[in-house]
Design a protein around this motif. Structure first.
Motif: not given
Length: 421
Positions: A203-213, A218-220, A230-231
């Motif tokens: 979020l916010g650019g290349p150096g932003g926080d990684d919210v992938l996990p 939450e949305h897998g 398959p999930r």
């Protein structure tokens, strides 16, 4: 500013036109030329394109022509969206590989090789025409297989960048799931065209926080459903593979699925018939809802963004494109074409530093890169042996007997498009 779209008679072109109209402040086009040898389709598409511009108050002029040289003359950028052989050739690409138990698909495997062999010579001829009439023009390639075609263009010395809509599609979908604006989502997108993974969502650019996990936790289910995987695959990887990875991770299951239903080409051909009928209605002045099922979502927005940056008219500073490796992925040759985040401006596309990759990904990327090198050699120089070697190298083929049989089938179905066959 003048732009030319080669393949402008495509039923998909109104999506592009709609983007040009909506985003005219980002890309202020004064003249747009739609180039296509199919005069009947071009007339229908061109008429709707003019009505879309008029409805949205775009002051630009839209010209249609079947003359490539005239169409690209003095253009600042040329967009390539070709399908040599049309949906009929695509239908063959998607069906005859299934006879060997191999995936039938228009951009990868044996079908993807057939498309590359038909397409590369045509694209290079067009690019040479662009260079003769306007050597400063940028070429934006949306023609599949994008990685191989872009590599052909770059090796021939053309000013070219490849574009795919996979990344912008993920960006838009993730933004919706995270309840943020698309501009806030930066993807750690890495790999080759149609062989990519989202290894981070920042979020916010290349150096932003990684919210992938967080996104997967939450949305897998929604992510996996969109991928048609398959999930458990997504959870085990911990990254988001592109839809095209299902041809690798679930090859045999996909083959069985494809054998039980009409080809995608057959579905699209019927859609195209309906769309062209709609385009002929003089009252239609917007892209019809049916076009959303045609594929290529958000391509127009990605194309506008890329063209604006290359032409020095703004655009996002970082975009996912297909461009030359030059050491970005150290396990690949420098002249390989990769699909990654890049800094894009009037000088071209420079890849950002790529995240470190697990051997699970580097092995497959290296394998497919080797295949793409062999495929390009076959497209440039012809010869049954080169076709066979490329197929033998492809991880979706890989067996001698399959490669022999697929080579014969490929040549039998494509002789009219291959000058050397």
């Amino acid at each position: 500013m003048k732009l030319a779209v080669v393949g402008g008679g495509s039923t998909y072109t109104p999506e592009l036109i709609d983007g040009f109209a909506r985003l005219r402040d980002t890309l202020p086009i004064e003249e747009l030329v739609l180039v296509d040898p199919a005069a009947d389709r071009l007339e229908l598409v061109g008429g709707l394109a003019r009505r879309i511009f008029a409805k949205q108050g775009h002051p630009g002029r839209i010209v249609t022509t079947s003359d490539v040289d005239a169409g690209v003359a003095d253009a600042d950028a040329v967009l390539l969206q070709l399908r040599v052989g049309g949906q009929a050739a695509r239908n063959q690409d998607e069906t005859w590989p299934l006879e060997c138990g191999c995936v039938g698909q228009e951009t990868t495997g044996a079908g993807g090789l057939a498309k590359a062999l038909r397409t590369v010579p045509v694209v290079l001829d067009i690019a040479e025409r662009v260079r003769r009439t306007n050597p400063d023009a940028w070429i934006i390639d949306f023609t599949n297989p994008v990685g191989i075609v872009t590599r052909a263009l770059l090796q021939a010395g053309h000013k070219a960048v490849g574009l795919c809509n996979v990344a912008i599609g993920f960006q838009r979908k993730f933004a919706k799931l995270l309840d943020v604006t698309p501009g806030e989502v930066h993807l750690d997108h890495v790999g080759l065209n149609h062989l990519t993974w989202e290894t981070g969502v920042r979020l916010g650019g290349p150096g932003g926080d990684d919210v992938l996990p967080k996104l997967l936790a939450e949305h897998g289910d929604a992510v996996a459903e969109d991928l048609r995987m398959p999930r458990e695959i997504v959870d085990r990887l911990g990254v988001v593979p592109s839809y095209y990875l299902r041809y690798y991770y679930q090859h045999d299951a996909v083959v069985e699925e494809l054998r039980t239903k009409p080809s995608r080409a057959a579905e699209v051909a019927e859609m195209e018939r309906q769309l062209l009928e709609m385009y002929g209605d003089p009252a239609l002045d917007e892209k019809p809802a049916l076009l959303g099922k045609r594929g290529g979502a958000f391509y127009s927005e990605a194309a506008v963004d890329l063209a604006a940056s290359l032409l020095g008219n703004g655009g996002s500073p970082h975009q996912v494109v297909n461009t030359v490796n030059n050491g970005t992925l150290p396990f690949l040759p420098d002249d390989a074409v990769i699909e990654v985040q890049a800094a894009v401006d009037a000088t071209g596309a420079t890849p950002l530093a790529a995240p470190a990759l697990d051997p699970l990904y580097t092995g497959l990327i290296a394998n497919v890169t080797a295949y793409e090198d062999l495929a390009l050699k076959a497209a440039l120089h012809g010869g049954r042996d080169r076709v066979f070697t490329a197929l033998l190298a492809h991880p979706l083929v890989g067996q001698y007997a399959y490669a022999e049989r697929l080579t014969d089938s490929l040549l039998a179905h494509n002789r009219e498009h291959l000058a050397w066959a």
